[in-house]
Design a protein around this motif. Structure first.
Motif, PDB file in Angstrom:
ATOM      1  N   LEU A  53      -1.874  29.283 -47.666  1.00  0.00           N
ATOM      2  CA  LEU A  53      -3.291  29.084 -47.956  1.00  0.00           C
ATOM      3  C   LEU A  53      -4.139  29.217 -46.685  1.00  0.00           C
ATOM      4  O   LEU A  53      -5.243  29.768 -46.723  1.00  0.00           O
ATOM      5  CB  LEU A  53      -3.515  27.724 -48.610  1.00  0.00           C
ATOM      6  CG  LEU A  53      -2.826  27.509 -49.958  1.00  0.00           C
ATOM      7  CD1 LEU A  53      -3.094  26.097 -50.467  1.00  0.00           C
ATOM      8  CD2 LEU A  53      -3.229  28.548 -50.977  1.00  0.00           C
ATOM      9  N   LEU A  54      -3.618  28.722 -45.562  1.00  0.00           N
ATOM     10  CA  LEU A  54      -4.329  28.878 -44.290  1.00  0.00           C
ATOM     11  C   LEU A  54      -4.475  30.356 -43.954  1.00  0.00           C
ATOM     12  O   LEU A  54      -5.536  30.792 -43.500  1.00  0.00           O
ATOM     13  CB  LEU A  54      -3.588  28.136 -43.165  1.00  0.00           C
ATOM     14  CG  LEU A  54      -4.215  28.215 -41.782  1.00  0.00           C
ATOM     15  CD1 LEU A  54      -5.605  27.573 -41.748  1.00  0.00           C
ATOM     16  CD2 LEU A  54      -3.300  27.557 -40.752  1.00  0.00           C
ATOM     17  N   GLY A 107      -5.910  36.370 -43.504  1.00  0.00           N
ATOM     18  CA  GLY A 107      -4.583  36.940 -43.720  1.00  0.00           C
ATOM     19  C   GLY A 107      -4.283  36.975 -45.211  1.00  0.00           C
ATOM     20  O   GLY A 107      -5.201  36.970 -46.041  1.00  0.00           O
ATOM     21  N   ARG A 108      -2.983  36.974 -45.542  1.00  0.00           N
ATOM     22  CA  ARG A 108      -2.605  37.035 -46.955  1.00  0.00           C
ATOM     23  C   ARG A 108      -1.359  36.206 -47.214  1.00  0.00           C
ATOM     24  O   ARG A 108      -0.503  36.069 -46.338  1.00  0.00           O
ATOM     25  CB  ARG A 108      -2.299  38.472 -47.376  1.00  0.00           C
ATOM     26  CG  ARG A 108      -3.483  39.395 -47.343  1.00  0.00           C
ATOM     27  CD  ARG A 108      -3.150  40.810 -47.777  1.00  0.00           C
ATOM     28  NE  ARG A 108      -2.103  41.374 -46.933  1.00  0.00           N
ATOM     29  CZ  ARG A 108      -0.997  41.962 -47.394  1.00  0.00           C
ATOM     30  NH1 ARG A 108      -0.783  42.097 -48.676  1.00  0.00           N
ATOM     31  NH2 ARG A 108      -0.097  42.434 -46.566  1.00  0.00           N
ATOM     32  N   PRO A 118      -0.225  36.345 -41.391  1.00  0.00           N
ATOM     33  CA  PRO A 118      -1.348  35.674 -40.719  1.00  0.00           C
ATOM     34  C   PRO A 118      -2.472  36.658 -40.393  1.00  0.00           C
ATOM     35  O   PRO A 118      -2.262  37.881 -40.367  1.00  0.00           O
ATOM     36  CB  PRO A 118      -0.729  35.146 -39.426  1.00  0.00           C
ATOM     37  CG  PRO A 118       0.737  35.221 -39.619  1.00  0.00           C
ATOM     38  CD  PRO A 118       0.985  36.317 -40.607  1.00  0.00           C
ATOM     39  N   PRO A 119      -3.657  36.132 -40.120  1.00  0.00           N
ATOM     40  CA  PRO A 119      -4.740  37.022 -39.694  1.00  0.00           C
ATOM     41  C   PRO A 119      -4.365  37.723 -38.387  1.00  0.00           C
ATOM     42  O   PRO A 119      -3.532  37.230 -37.619  1.00  0.00           O
ATOM     43  CB  PRO A 119      -5.925  36.074 -39.510  1.00  0.00           C
ATOM     44  CG  PRO A 119      -5.345  34.708 -39.399  1.00  0.00           C
ATOM     45  CD  PRO A 119      -4.041  34.727 -40.122  1.00  0.00           C
ATOM     46  N   ALA A 120      -4.976  38.852 -38.147  1.00  0.00           N
ATOM     47  CA  ALA A 120      -4.627  39.692 -36.987  1.00  0.00           C
ATOM     48  C   ALA A 120      -4.740  38.950 -35.662  1.00  0.00           C
ATOM     49  O   ALA A 120      -3.982  39.230 -34.730  1.00  0.00           O
ATOM     50  CB  ALA A 120      -5.511  40.939 -36.973  1.00  0.00           C
ATOM     51  N   HIS A 121      -5.631  37.999 -35.550  1.00  0.00           N
ATOM     52  CA  HIS A 121      -5.853  37.290 -34.282  1.00  0.00           C
ATOM     53  C   HIS A 121      -4.947  36.064 -34.114  1.00  0.00           C
ATOM     54  O   HIS A 121      -5.076  35.333 -33.135  1.00  0.00           O
ATOM     55  CB  HIS A 121      -7.326  36.892 -34.157  1.00  0.00           C
ATOM     56  CG  HIS A 121      -7.832  36.041 -35.268  1.00  0.00           C
ATOM     57  ND1 HIS A 121      -8.048  36.546 -36.538  1.00  0.00           N
ATOM     58  CD2 HIS A 121      -8.156  34.736 -35.322  1.00  0.00           C
ATOM     59  CE1 HIS A 121      -8.490  35.569 -37.309  1.00  0.00           C
ATOM     60  NE2 HIS A 121      -8.557  34.462 -36.598  1.00  0.00           N
ATOM     61  N   ARG A 130      -0.405  30.202 -35.253  1.00  0.00           N
ATOM     62  CA  ARG A 130      -1.602  29.370 -35.089  1.00  0.00           C
ATOM     63  C   ARG A 130      -2.818  30.218 -34.764  1.00  0.00           C
ATOM     64  O   ARG A 130      -2.714  31.319 -34.218  1.00  0.00           O
ATOM     65  CB  ARG A 130      -1.403  28.305 -34.024  1.00  0.00           C
ATOM     66  CG  ARG A 130      -1.328  28.818 -32.612  1.00  0.00           C
ATOM     67  CD  ARG A 130      -1.184  27.670 -31.625  1.00  0.00           C
ATOM     68  NE  ARG A 130      -0.670  28.202 -30.360  1.00  0.00           N
ATOM     69  CZ  ARG A 130      -0.099  27.471 -29.440  1.00  0.00           C
ATOM     70  NH1 ARG A 130       0.051  26.179 -29.616  1.00  0.00           N
ATOM     71  NH2 ARG A 130       0.343  28.022 -28.328  1.00  0.00           N
ATOM     72  N   VAL A 131      -3.953  29.635 -35.099  1.00  0.00           N
ATOM     73  CA  VAL A 131      -5.264  30.150 -34.725  1.00  0.00           C
ATOM     74  C   VAL A 131      -6.067  28.926 -34.300  1.00  0.00           C
ATOM     75  O   VAL A 131      -6.281  28.011 -35.110  1.00  0.00           O
ATOM     76  CB  VAL A 131      -5.970  30.876 -35.891  1.00  0.00           C
ATOM     77  CG1 VAL A 131      -7.394  31.236 -35.510  1.00  0.00           C
ATOM     78  CG2 VAL A 131      -5.200  32.115 -36.332  1.00  0.00           C
ATOM     79  N   GLY A 132      -6.440  28.879 -33.036  1.00  0.00           N
ATOM     80  CA  GLY A 132      -7.194  27.733 -32.540  1.00  0.00           C
ATOM     81  C   GLY A 132      -6.437  26.437 -32.785  1.00  0.00           C
ATOM     82  O   GLY A 132      -5.252  26.324 -32.479  1.00  0.00           O
ATOM     83  N   GLY A 133      -7.102  25.462 -33.402  1.00  0.00           N
ATOM     84  CA  GLY A 133      -6.492  24.166 -33.684  1.00  0.00           C
ATOM     85  C   GLY A 133      -5.739  24.103 -35.003  1.00  0.00           C
ATOM     86  O   GLY A 133      -5.332  23.029 -35.433  1.00  0.00           O
TER      87      GLY A 133
END
Length: 172
Positions: free
Chosen positions: A31-32, A38-39, A77-80, A95-98
């Motif tokens: 879900l994140l 992302g997917r 996950p998202p690209a970043h 992870r992305v940020g926090g």
């Protein structure tokens, strides 16, 4: 996708935008991924169930270890995103940020694993999962402090102004 999951994705996206620390576990990691661009997708390696070896080269989080896992879907996950850990079958952490995502279950103790095995009996039988082998490994895999306890303690301790001791203080 059921409407309640879309509501959850929107909630997660809002919390991330507000810099609320998020620990997304299993379905939560999927879900994140959806919330951050992302997917969530069906996994190509099928059901990953039981205690798995997770490998990681990230030093600041104790991600490497043997964890209980139960999933057949996964996340892109998202690209970043920073990719943090994997098993022989799937991406296990990013992870992305926090916001930290883990596909395995660091939160489950013996009772939690037993409950999941009981609830998912039909699915486990369909996939020919050796439930007895999982039960035999619980005692050694969850010796305290287990990898899951170490990971959760490290994550909570890193929260600004909280720390693991305060989080687990029942007097608060």
């Amino acid at each position: 996708m059921p409407p309640y999951l879309k509501t959850e994705i929107d909630y997660i996206a809002d919390a991330h935008r507000r810099a609320v620390p998020i620990l997304a576990i299993c379905l939560g990691s999927q879900l994140l991924a959806e919330a951050l661009g992302g997917r969530a997708i069906p996994g190509e390696s099928g059901l990953e169930c039981g205690f798995i070896d997770v490998t990681s080269s990230i030093a600041e989080l104790p991600l490497q270890g043997r964890y209980f896992s139960f999933h057949s879907d996964t996340a892109v996950p998202p690209a970043h995103a920073e990719l943090l850990a994997e098993s022989s079958c799937y991406l296990q952490s990013w992870r992305v940020g926090g916001s930290l995502a883990v596909q395995f279950h660091p939160e489950l103790d013996t009772a939690g694993i037993e409950e999941l095995l009981a609830i998912e009996g039909d699915k486990l039988a369909r996939f020919s999962v050796d439930v007895g082998a999982i039960r035999n490994e619980i005692a050694t895999a969850l010796t305290s402090p287990s990898p899951g306890e170490l990971l959760l303690d490290a994550w909570f301790a890193a929260l600004p102004g909280v720390g693991a001791e305060r989080f687990f203080d029942s007097s608060l």
